[in-house]
Design an enzyme around this catalytic site. Structure first.
Site, PDB file in Angstrom:
ATOM      1  N   GLU A   1       3.697   4.588   0.452  1.00 45.36           N
ATOM      2  CA  GLU A   1       3.869   3.159   0.159  1.00 45.36           C
ATOM      3  C   GLU A   1       5.204   2.648   0.693  1.00 45.36           C
ATOM      4  OE1 GLU A   1       1.598   1.249  -0.973  1.00 45.36           O
ATOM      5  OE2 GLU A   1       0.191   2.486  -2.111  1.00 45.36           O
TER       6      GLU A   1
ATOM      7  N   ASP B   1      -8.879   6.156   4.109  1.00 41.58           N
ATOM      8  CA  ASP B   1      -8.877   4.985   5.002  1.00 41.58           C
ATOM      9  C   ASP B   1      -7.882   4.926   6.163  1.00 41.58           C
ATOM     10  OD1 ASP B   1      -6.872   4.618   3.089  1.00 41.58           O
ATOM     11  OD2 ASP B   1      -7.678   2.769   2.257  1.00 41.58           O
TER      12      ASP B   1
ATOM     13  N   ARG C   1       5.114  -0.260   3.516  1.00 41.91           N
ATOM     14  CA  ARG C   1       5.599  -1.580   3.084  1.00 41.91           C
ATOM     15  C   ARG C   1       7.044  -1.812   3.515  1.00 41.91           C
ATOM     16  NH1 ARG C   1       2.426  -3.022  -2.513  1.00 41.91           N
ATOM     17  NH2 ARG C   1       0.982  -1.288  -2.448  1.00 41.91           N
TER      18      ARG C   1
ATOM     19  N   GLU D   1      -8.540  -6.552   2.609  1.00 45.05           N
ATOM     20  CA  GLU D   1      -9.352  -5.856   3.624  1.00 45.05           C
ATOM     21  C   GLU D   1     -10.496  -6.685   4.210  1.00 45.05           C
ATOM     22  OE1 GLU D   1      -8.463  -4.496   0.680  1.00 45.05           O
ATOM     23  OE2 GLU D   1      -6.940  -3.099   1.415  1.00 45.05           O
TER      24      GLU D   1
END
Ligand code: DMJ
Length: 455
Positions: free
Chosen positions: A80, A213, A84, A347
């Site tokens: 993360e 993903d 980010r 998404e």
């Protein structure tokens, strides 16, 4: 919508990671540890820049310059923080040319490196930014690291080597790739779990949604950001996608194409909101696909976009649930109560945008507009934007969180969907998995693995 989200965060959550728009105070989750690192500021910067909100961008820059400090005793998610913070800082640097963003990105990357000190070089999921001690999530199968986490570092780490001349970042991610290449893959599929001590797979679960993903996404994007020179990444992507198509992609009785999950030896006919990004990925990967199957992959992207639109359209709020089934007469609808929420995720809109760029079919703008209106109607509260707990209920309750990815991704993709193609053209920019655009690197005559003089 961006102004409303930003202004309220500015007023009530400034410096905290995220905003609670109803309680009107700061919010954070365990992915950021107990830190107050202004995740929303860093995640939102490039969106502000692209939208021409330059005063707000400068405010963010000033906060980062004066306050963003990584020597905190806090255990954060490596993945993360990479997508980010490092992704956000690098994109802000490339767009604005302001050195402070590059300097902060490199400082932070240095703090993540101890996470790679495992017997295999597969990083821990979490690292303490001060002590450098790493560990994995307690819930992950057999002490494993997660495919979508250790497999979603490549873009940012290659850029870090490119910008600093230090091959250490490049070497870390290439080591992960080499290790994965050597492993046996059940049915050609990559399981979601890999133990960083033993180098063995955990449970043989495979997903193109959560836990898997962005690993697939980064194989494709590694190739794209290398100006299509990294053919090894393209091959891994093509192989993976072929196995996914064979084993995970099916058509429902009602004719909807969906991507299921492989679990305990069978296909679970359930698709997550997260999985909907794959429509855009298939479209993005169409050009350059094996056996000249560009038309096929564009069509697959369109089918996934259609299915995900149906998952929105079949709800009361016209917002998509977290997960939806294709089983026993149920089609594109959530069944379990705890899968009915919408937390401002991007998404589906991301896929509309890619499909729009590649086809210019006006239905994608229409679908994006429907989603924008639904978010504005049902998620806007006076103190910002909130997720909702049940998209099938006409009187929704709020989760009281304004996720940083709402500003980084959801609003950016919406804005791009209604902008011209020459704003961040896909020939020159590759978006990381948090929608932070990074430029294509022209590395033909350089090496990232040991020649510090290439830039
Ligand atoms: C984002 O942080 C990224 O898009 C990530 O790849 C998946 N989850 C969230 C948004 O839903």
């Amino acid at each position: 919508m961006m102004k409303h989200a930003w202004d309220n965060y500015r007023q009530y959550g400034w410096g905290h990671n995220e905003l609670k728009p109803i309680a009107r105070k700061g919010h954070s989750t365990n992915i950021f540890g107990n830190s107050q690192m202004g995740a929303t500021i860093v995640d939102a910067l490039d969106t502000l820049y692209i939208m021409g909100l330059h005063d707000e961008f400068r405010e963010g820059q000033e906060w980062i310059d004066k306050n963003l400090d990584f020597s905190v005793n806090s255990e954060v998610s490596v993945f993360e923080v990479n997508i980010r913070f490092i992704g956000g800082l690098l994109a802000a640097y490339y767009l604005s040319g302001q050195e402070v963003f590059k300097i902060k990105a490199v400082q932070l990357a240095g703090k993540l490196l101890p996470a790679f000190n495992t017997p295999t070089g597969i990083p821990w999921a979490m690292v303490n930014l001060k002590s450098g001690v790493g560990r994995n999530w307690g819930w992950a199968s057999a002490g494993s690291s997660i495919l979508a986490e250790f497999g979603t570092l490549h873009m940012e780490f290659v850029h870090l080597s490119y910008l600093t001349g230090d091959p250490v970042y490049y070497n870390k991610v290439m080591h992960i790739r080499k290790l994965l290449q050597k492993m046996d893959r059940p049915n050609g599929l990559y399981p979601n779990y890999l133990n960083p001590r033993t180098g063995r797979w955990g449970q043989h679960h495979t997903s193109v949604g959560g836990l898997g993903d962005s690993f697939y996404e980064y194989l494709l994007k590694a190739w794209l950001m290398s100006d299509k020179m990294d053919t090894e990444a393209r091959k891994m992507y093509d192989d993976a996608i072929e196995a996914i198509e064979k084993h995970l992609i099916r058509k429902s009785n009602g004719g909807l194409t969906f991507i299921g999950e492989w679990k305990n030896g069978h296909l679970e006919r359930k698709m997550g909101h997260l999985t909907c990004f794959a429509g855009g990925m298939f479209a993005l990967g169409a050009d350059g696909s094996r056996d000249d199957k560009a038309g096929h992959y564009l069509q697959l992207g369109a089918e996934i976009a259609h299915t995900c639109h149906e998952s929105y359209d079949r709800t009361t709020l016209k917002l998509g649930p977290e997960a939806f089934k294709f089983d026993g007469g149920v089609e594109a609808v959530a069944v379990r109560q705890n899968e009915k929420y919408y937390i401002l995720r991007p998404e589906v809109i991301e896929t509309y945008w890619y499909m729009w760029r590649f086809t210019h079919d006006p239905k994608y703008r229409q679908w994006g507009w429907e989603a924008a209106q639904a978010i504005d109607k049902y998620c806007r509260v006076s103190g910002g934007f909130s997720g909702v707990k049940d998209v099938y209920s006409s009187s929704p309750t709020y989760d009281d969180v304004q996720q940083s990815f709402f500003l980084a991704e959801t609003l950016k993709y919406l804005y791009l969907l209604f902008s011209n193609d020459d704003l961040l053209p896909l020939d020159n920019w590759v978006f990381n998995t948090e929608a932070h655009p990074l430029p294509v690197l022209h590395l033909a005559n350089t090496t990232l693995s040991g020649n510090p003089a290439y830039r």
